[in-house]
Design an enzyme around this catalytic site. Structure first.
Site, mmCIF file in Angstrom:
data_model
loop_
_atom_site.group_PDB
_atom_site.id
_atom_site.type_symbol
_atom_site.label_atom_id
_atom_site.label_comp_id
_atom_site.label_asym_id
_atom_site.label_seq_id
_atom_site.Cartn_x
_atom_site.Cartn_y
_atom_site.Cartn_z
ATOM 1 N N SER A 280 9.267 -0.533 -6.428
ATOM 2 C CA SER A 280 8.692 -1.564 -7.372
ATOM 3 C C SER A 280 9.140 -1.565 -8.493
ATOM 4 C CB SER A 280 7.370 -0.696 -7.487
ATOM 5 O OG SER A 280 6.278 -1.302 -7.890
ATOM 6 N N ARG B 118 -5.895 0.640 -13.925
ATOM 7 C CA ARG B 118 -5.368 1.637 -12.595
ATOM 8 C C ARG B 118 -6.254 1.127 -11.371
ATOM 9 N NH1 ARG B 118 -0.661 3.786 -10.979
ATOM 10 N NH2 ARG B 118 -0.914 5.489 -10.035
ATOM 11 N N HIS C 148 1.766 -1.015 -0.432
ATOM 12 C CA HIS C 148 2.825 -1.145 -1.211
ATOM 13 C C HIS C 148 3.403 0.469 -1.411
ATOM 14 C CE1 HIS C 148 5.535 -1.988 -4.596
ATOM 15 N NE2 HIS C 148 4.472 -1.412 -5.395
ATOM 16 N N ASP C 149 2.241 1.420 -1.707
ATOM 17 C CA ASP C 149 2.819 2.872 -1.889
ATOM 18 C C ASP C 149 3.363 3.391 -0.800
ATOM 19 O OD1 ASP C 149 2.043 2.819 -4.535
ATOM 20 O OD2 ASP C 149 0.107 3.905 -4.078
ATOM 21 N N ASP D 43 2.415 -4.713 2.183
ATOM 22 C CA ASP D 43 2.736 -4.986 0.929
ATOM 23 C C ASP D 43 2.004 -6.121 0.627
ATOM 24 O OD1 ASP D 43 3.495 -4.779 -1.705
ATOM 25 O OD2 ASP D 43 5.148 -3.742 -1.311
#
Lengths: 382, 382
Positions: free
Chosen positions: B150, B219, B340-341, B307
């Site tokens: 990222s 967040r 993505h994580d 992602d």
């Protein structure tokens, strides 16, 4: 096509309309428009169902000076997919809306001021049941078609389940029988954006003005999910807006947020988004299979390949399950860079699909065959 | 592995560190950790680069009582992909961060209070240039590898462009050489969420407390984009949280938002997100081709199939362009429902890819071949 906004109102004494949450309205108003004429048999009606931010103004112009026609104008009119020379097309603002139908901004006669967040909890079935009240009032005996995208598609499918004998065919577009957790999550962001805004005043803002920043942010969140990266790349890429110094895509979102505040109510947004999140078509019937077996309509689901919220795979799966349960389902897909909003833009693809489906439905019914026979030919072809 | 947080500080007189925006710091502090030992030739170092919300604590435990190790612990240690028996692994908190390195929460000695939003505008190259100052201080002569996901991947790639002779190989994961407009748009939502919060006080909140609601919402927005619908379906589907009455996915987002407020600073979030949005690796060099031709490192980009922000296609395209320009690029993909994580979770896939790449790089260099010869074999194989 010059059109007129109409209103249908009734009191509790005339029709006691009760939400599934148990609230009976003293008065209800429904804003609606019609295009074309109801035939003698009163069975040529098509119901068009709008999405979260839509309204009853689906087609035509109010005056020749109007800058823009209704939101689905290229679909509705003489010779168009929903041909007003053949069909009586109806579109109404949903229950809980802020565009003429009873919702949080409407006067609550019992307290002499607008409902605000004292408006009862509503769901997609309530919206559909109020539409049925309107159709009864208009004398419609049968729907040829219920059609709509996104929240409108949820209603279209609900029509087939709640009133299975009233509707010959439904076309739910870019939608689902229940939101996926990703879509719930995105909607929740919009809820938080509004509720975080101190100007929301726990929902009691009507005399002070809108929670503009919160509602604008909610719309910005929504807007991203209705589009696609490919579209943003083509339109903006990483260009800078010379007026704001922001990325063009940022200024575009600001603009969409701000203009939404001028035309939409924050509490209404909360009510409709919650209705979408909580909707599960099978809730009253226990299982999806039992629910699906109620459906007698021919069903065409239309997906959009770049949709970030309503996935083609989920729609294809629904149609497979419908057909396995003996239903009459088809699936078609729009290929577009527009994302979810393609159902409001890509009429060159949408029109022929809907036109062909409508003609096919009539052909089957005219030939005396039923959907079940016809269906064999495409059942395993999804 | 028990590890220690370290700090490297310097004054303007010792090292004048100037941001690309033209600001020279009176004092700079860098928080960092190291794992393994620097060899005699001082050329066995690996730099690990953290993402937006990460920090210098990449591996190990501070005390045996710690509940959790560093954020990339399964990748770093004896016998692991980044093998601390062979390599000297370094991770530092980025410039502009809030976890020990100089950033908006740090004291500005010139005014005797924290910078807040008087902190200078910073970019990804500034982060990398400060890392170089740290490596010089530690005596590192050459990097075996710069690696990160990222925002960390943006830095890894920037290392190959800014210091082409200092770094043998880079592994940018789930990242890009410039954000796509969709990712910019999502980041902009987070910026608006914070700036809309009256508790943000135009950035001057440090003596009053955080703009908790805004930072939490920022967040939550980020969290959705770091995950995937498939993950949410597996973990939550449409289940209700019995404590909150909310959907589990909603309570999960609330929890992530609230816990983020306890460990991260709102202005820091704004600075880092803006640095990501504005980053374009080719900016100082005019064209991407000219930029790419600077790279001498072997480059392995790793994408994640689900992602939502950093698309495998975009990464594959970058590697194609790199190889067309005579570079040494490879592309590998993690298949995961994590979104993505995945670069923080799917170590069973990530570890062998990185291990093999590192061993391959050493093998090529040990054999006296250069990347250019070696590269022929996979150049057209992306």
């Amino acid at each position: 096509m010059i059109v007129k906004e109409r209103f249908f109102s009734f009191t509790r004494d005339e029709i006691a309309f009760t939400t599934e949450s148990g609230y009976t309205f003293d008065e209800v108003q429904v804003a609606y428009e019609t295009y074309g004429s109801l035939n003698e048999d009163k069975d040529n009606a098509i119901l068009v169902l709008h999405a979260l931010s839509g309204d009853a103004h689906a087609a035509g112009f109010y005056t020749p000076q109007d800058a823009k026609p209704g939101w689905w104008d290229p679909m509705i009119g003489p010779g168009r997919a929903l041909d007003t020379e053949k069909f009586y097309v109806i579109c109404s603002n949903v229950l809980g809306g802020c565009r003429g139908t009873t919702g949080p901004t409407s006067l609550n006669p019992a307290i002499g001021k607008p409902y605000g967040i004292s408006f009862p909890s509503i769901n997609i079935r309530d919206m559909v049941r109020l539409q049925k009240v309107l159709l009864d009032h208009l004398g419609v005996k049968k729907l040829k078609l219920a059609i709509g995208g996104s929240m409108g598609g949820m209603q279209a499918l609900e029509w087939a389940v709640t009133f299975p004998d009233f509707v010959e065919a439904v076309v739910p577009i870019a939608t689902t029988h229940k939101l996926s957790p990703l879509a719930i999550a995105f909607n929740y962001l919009g809820i938080k954006a509004i509720e975080n805004d101190p100007e929301w005043r726990d929902g009691d803002y009507l005399e002070y003005g809108q929670p503009a920043k919160g509602l604008s942010l909610a719309r910005m969140i929504g807007t991203i999910t209705y589009k696609s990266d490919e579209l943003f790349k083509r339109r903006f890429d990483r260009a800078i807006n010379p007026d704001t110094g922001l990325f063009q895509v940022e200024s575009y979102l600001d603009h969409h947020g701000e203009s939404f505040v001028r035309r939409f109510d924050a509490n209404t947004y909360l009510y409709l988004v919650r209705a979408m999140n909580e909707h599960d078509i099978s809730k009253p019937y226990g299982s999806l299979e039992r629910t699906i077996r109620r459906i007698r309509s021919r069903v065409l689901m239309i997906g959009i390949d770049t949709d970030m919220l309503y996935f083609p795979d989920d729609m294809r799966n629904f149609i497979r399950r419908l057909n396995t349960a003996g239903g009459y389902g088809e699936y078609k897909e729009i290929k577009s860079c527009q994302g979810h909003d393609a159902f409001l833009i890509d009429f060159d693809q949408l029109s022929p699909i809907v036109k062909e489906f409508l003609e096919g439905t009539e052909e089957i019914l005219d030939s005396g065959r039923n959907f079940s026979d016809y269906n064999q030919s495409f059942r395993n072809n999804i």
